[in-house]
Design a protein around this motif. Structure first.
Motif, PDB file in Angstrom:
ATOM      1  N   GLY A   1      -9.689   8.721  34.336  1.00 13.74           N
ATOM      2  CA  GLY A   1      -9.086   8.253  33.088  1.00 13.74           C
ATOM      3  C   GLY A   1      -8.131   9.303  32.550  1.00 13.74           C
ATOM      4  O   GLY A   1      -8.558  10.265  31.910  1.00 13.74           O
TER       5      GLY A   1
ATOM      6  N   LYS B   1      -3.222   5.595  27.928  1.00  8.48           N
ATOM      7  CA  LYS B   1      -4.455   5.817  28.669  1.00  8.48           C
ATOM      8  C   LYS B   1      -4.435   4.979  29.948  1.00  8.48           C
ATOM      9  O   LYS B   1      -4.481   3.747  29.892  1.00  8.48           O
ATOM     10  CB  LYS B   1      -5.671   5.442  27.817  1.00  8.48           C
TER      11      LYS B   1
ATOM     12  N   TYR C   1      -5.989   4.574  34.000  1.00  4.47           N
ATOM     13  CA  TYR C   1      -6.983   5.023  34.976  1.00  4.47           C
ATOM     14  C   TYR C   1      -6.467   4.825  36.396  1.00  4.47           C
ATOM     15  O   TYR C   1      -5.737   3.879  36.693  1.00  4.47           O
ATOM     16  CB  TYR C   1      -8.341   4.361  34.759  1.00  4.47           C
TER      17      TYR C   1
ATOM     18  N   TRP D   1      -8.693   2.078  28.498  1.00  5.74           N
ATOM     19  CA  TRP D   1      -7.773   2.486  29.549  1.00  5.74           C
ATOM     20  C   TRP D   1      -7.281   1.271  30.334  1.00  5.74           C
ATOM     21  O   TRP D   1      -7.992   0.258  30.438  1.00  5.74           O
ATOM     22  CB  TRP D   1      -8.472   3.446  30.518  1.00  5.74           C
TER      23      TRP D   1
END
Length: 206
Positions: free
Chosen positions: A159, A166, A168, A201
């Motif tokens: 992440g 955000k 991932y 995320w």
């Protein structure tokens, strides 16, 4: 730092520190031109299952077979940690060659071509570590030091926080390997995509 040609051989009972580091007569010795998984290094089975104890298993196998044996080591160099680098022999056989041949270590070509042919034979026969999937130990050491390896091998989703928000990264995506996780800046590891999405995320586009 090459050692003087007159450096005496080291003889004594061999104690295994890990699969490529031993102690003989109180001297810590890094075996010449081989590299083995770190004790904390995981790997994957051929079916994609994570095996947390992979590196520890290799060290255990080497310790079980060679720990306590009489060894003769020929010093060649010193490494960056001031350990003696040597070629060690047990029962007349080159220990480094034996480990590479059995798939318990890799030829460390950065420091010599000595065991490249033996590694090729071991890989062709799927011996030992060649039947598994794992990163090169040198890369594991490097990435572990900069937040690129998870503490929990089951939680491998990264992440990351960047100017794009955000995001991932999943193992195998384009920027996965080079992405480092900095917990002090709010970044974190996730065990599943569902966890990552629930925390706000989104998945990287590539």
């Amino acid at each position: 730092m090459p050692l003087a040609a007159t450096q005496a051989e080291i003889r004594g009972v061999l104690r295994v520190v890990d699969a490529d580091t031993v102690e003989v007569a109180g001297q810590r010795i890094r075996l010449h031109a081989i590299d083995a998984p770190e004790v904390d290094q995981p790997c994957e089975t051929e079916h994609g299952q994570s095996w947390v104890g992979c590196g520890a298993w290799v060290s255990h196998v080497v310790a079980q077979e060679f720990g306590g044996a009489a060894a003769r080591c020929v010093p060649l160099d010193r490494d960056a940690y001031d350990r003696i680098v040597a070629r060690c022999f047990v029962a007349g056989d080159d220990l480094g060659a034996t480990l590479v041949s059995r798939g318990l270590a890799f030829a460390y070509v950065k420091y010599g071509q000595d065991y490249v042919a033996l590694q090729a034979e071991a890989a062709a026969a799927d011996r030992g570590l060649h039947a598994l999937r794992l990163t090169q130990p040198s890369w594991h050491r490097k990435t572990r030091a900069v937040g690129r390896m998870p503490v929990d091998p089951g939680c491998r989703i990264k992440g990351n926080i960047s100017s794009s928000g955000k995001i991932y990264h999943l193992p195998g995506q384009a920027f996965y390997e080079q992405t480092g996780i900095r917990p002090e800046q709010g970044e974190r590891w996730f065990c599943s995509e569902a966890d990552a999405r629930a925390a706000g995320w989104r998945v990287a586009r590539r």
